[in-house]
Design a protein around this motif. Structure first.
Motif, PDB file in Angstrom:
ATOM      1  N   ALA A  87       3.358  -6.079 -13.405  1.00 50.67           N
ATOM      2  CA  ALA A  87       3.652  -5.014 -12.454  1.00 50.67           C
ATOM      3  C   ALA A  87       2.373  -4.617 -11.735  1.00 50.67           C
ATOM      4  O   ALA A  87       1.400  -4.221 -12.353  1.00 50.67           O
ATOM      5  N   ILE A  88       2.372  -4.752 -10.429  1.00 50.99           N
ATOM      6  CA  ILE A  88       1.237  -4.358  -9.604  1.00 50.99           C
ATOM      7  C   ILE A  88       1.747  -3.282  -8.649  1.00 50.99           C
ATOM      8  O   ILE A  88       2.648  -3.539  -7.852  1.00 50.99           O
ATOM      9  N   PRO A  89       1.206  -2.088  -8.727  1.00 48.40           N
ATOM     10  CA  PRO A  89       1.701  -1.000  -7.883  1.00 48.40           C
ATOM     11  C   PRO A  89       1.512  -1.272  -6.388  1.00 48.40           C
ATOM     12  O   PRO A  89       0.585  -1.957  -5.980  1.00 48.40           O
ATOM     13  N   ASN A  90       2.412  -0.720  -5.613  1.00 48.65           N
ATOM     14  CA  ASN A  90       2.324  -0.682  -4.150  1.00 48.65           C
ATOM     15  C   ASN A  90       2.365  -2.050  -3.466  1.00 48.65           C
ATOM     16  O   ASN A  90       1.771  -2.241  -2.414  1.00 48.65           O
ATOM     17  N   GLY A 101       5.221  -3.311  -2.464  1.00 43.85           N
ATOM     18  CA  GLY A 101       6.430  -3.341  -1.652  1.00 43.85           C
ATOM     19  C   GLY A 101       7.443  -4.329  -2.182  1.00 43.85           C
ATOM     20  O   GLY A 101       7.751  -4.364  -3.367  1.00 43.85           O
ATOM     21  N   GLY A 102       7.939  -5.190  -1.297  1.00 49.38           N
ATOM     22  CA  GLY A 102       8.959  -6.162  -1.682  1.00 49.38           C
ATOM     23  C   GLY A 102       8.417  -7.451  -2.263  1.00 49.38           C
ATOM     24  O   GLY A 102       9.181  -8.372  -2.551  1.00 49.38           O
ATOM     25  N   SER A 103       7.110  -7.532  -2.484  1.00 54.32           N
ATOM     26  CA  SER A 103       6.523  -8.786  -2.980  1.00 54.32           C
ATOM     27  C   SER A 103       7.115  -9.234  -4.309  1.00 54.32           C
ATOM     28  O   SER A 103       7.476 -10.400  -4.468  1.00 54.32           O
ATOM     29  N   HIS A 104       7.210  -8.323  -5.262  1.00 55.21           N
ATOM     30  CA  HIS A 104       7.748  -8.712  -6.571  1.00 55.21           C
ATOM     31  C   HIS A 104       9.208  -9.111  -6.479  1.00 55.21           C
ATOM     32  O   HIS A 104       9.646 -10.037  -7.164  1.00 55.21           O
ATOM     33  N   VAL A 105       9.947  -8.447  -5.628  1.00 56.73           N
ATOM     34  CA  VAL A 105      11.349  -8.799  -5.427  1.00 56.73           C
ATOM     35  C   VAL A 105      11.425 -10.208  -4.822  1.00 56.73           C
ATOM     36  O   VAL A 105      12.232 -11.041  -5.239  1.00 56.73           O
ATOM     37  N   GLY A 154       0.793  -1.221   0.000  1.00 56.85           N
ATOM     38  CA  GLY A 154       0.000   0.000   0.000  1.00 56.85           C
ATOM     39  C   GLY A 154       0.826   1.272   0.000  1.00 56.85           C
ATOM     40  O   GLY A 154       0.276   2.364  -0.069  1.00 56.85           O
ATOM     41  N   THR A 155       2.125   1.133   0.073  1.00 55.26           N
ATOM     42  CA  THR A 155       3.018   2.289   0.062  1.00 55.26           C
ATOM     43  C   THR A 155       3.856   2.236  -1.211  1.00 55.26           C
ATOM     44  O   THR A 155       4.402   1.187  -1.537  1.00 55.26           O
ATOM     45  N   PRO A 156       3.981   3.357  -1.916  1.00 54.63           N
ATOM     46  CA  PRO A 156       4.853   3.359  -3.095  1.00 54.63           C
ATOM     47  C   PRO A 156       6.278   2.948  -2.712  1.00 54.63           C
ATOM     48  O   PRO A 156       6.774   3.310  -1.642  1.00 54.63           O
TER      49      PRO A 156
END
Length: 181
Positions: A147-150, A152-156, A97-99
């Motif tokens: 790419a899903i905005p906000n 956080g570190g999930s994609h990493v 929820g945070t950029p």
């Protein structure tokens, strides 16, 4: 039934995804071993599985505790004759929820460290009991390339899990050292 006479472990078995997967495994005939940190929620899932005619066992453990995970896998394998499927649905402590540009490094890295640690821990513990039998499936829950905005570190974390999954649980055959023909 697809999983008749198969033994499965679902780490994070009381969460929304873990419990749904565990119930599906049980409906397909698997003996399901649920793990997680909270006995009451695990017992609720196990009770639902049993009410639906399935077999479910509960173990309270934290998937980052390698000794506990190793002990549990050994106990399951000894009791059941092996482990056929291991699924990791543990929560990775994501901060969402945070950029990304507004997050601290530690908040981005937290889900990466937890996802890699739990996936490595549960996969290696189960693999020890699969390799000797020459069979078994280890499943890791991660997202795709979108790419899903906000998040956080999930994609990493998901990218790190993809790299972890590409590694073998046992040494591969030696590569030829001579010229290719």
């Amino acid at each position: 039934m697809l999983l008749q006479n198969r033994t499965t472990i679902v780490h994070g078995g009381s969460g929304a995804i873990g419990s749904a997967v565990a119930r599906a495994y049980a409906r397909e005939g698997a003996e399901v071993h649920l793990t997680g940190r909270t006995r009451a929620t695990l017992e609720d899932v196990a009770h639902r599985i049993r009410d639906e005619g399935g077999i479910a066992h509960v173990a309270v453990l934290d998937a980052v505790d390698r000794d506990a995970v190793e002990w549990h896998a050994a106990a399951v394998a000894d009791q059941s004759g092996g482990i056929d499927v291991c699924f990791n649905a543990t929560f990775n402590d994501d901060i969402q929820g945070t950029p990304l540009v507004d997050m601290r490094v530690g908040d981005v890295m937290q889900p990466v460290a937890k996802a890699v640690t739990t996936s490595f821990t549960v996969a290696t513990a189960a693999a020890r009991h699969m390799v000797g039998r020459g069979t078994g499936v280890i499943l890791v829950m991660a997202g795709g390339r979108e790419a899903i905005p906000n998040l956080g570190g999930s994609h990493v974390a998901w990218a790190a899990l993809a790299g972890l999954c590409r590694q073998r649980t046992r040494p591969s055959s030696p590569r030829p050292t001579g010229p290719r023909r």
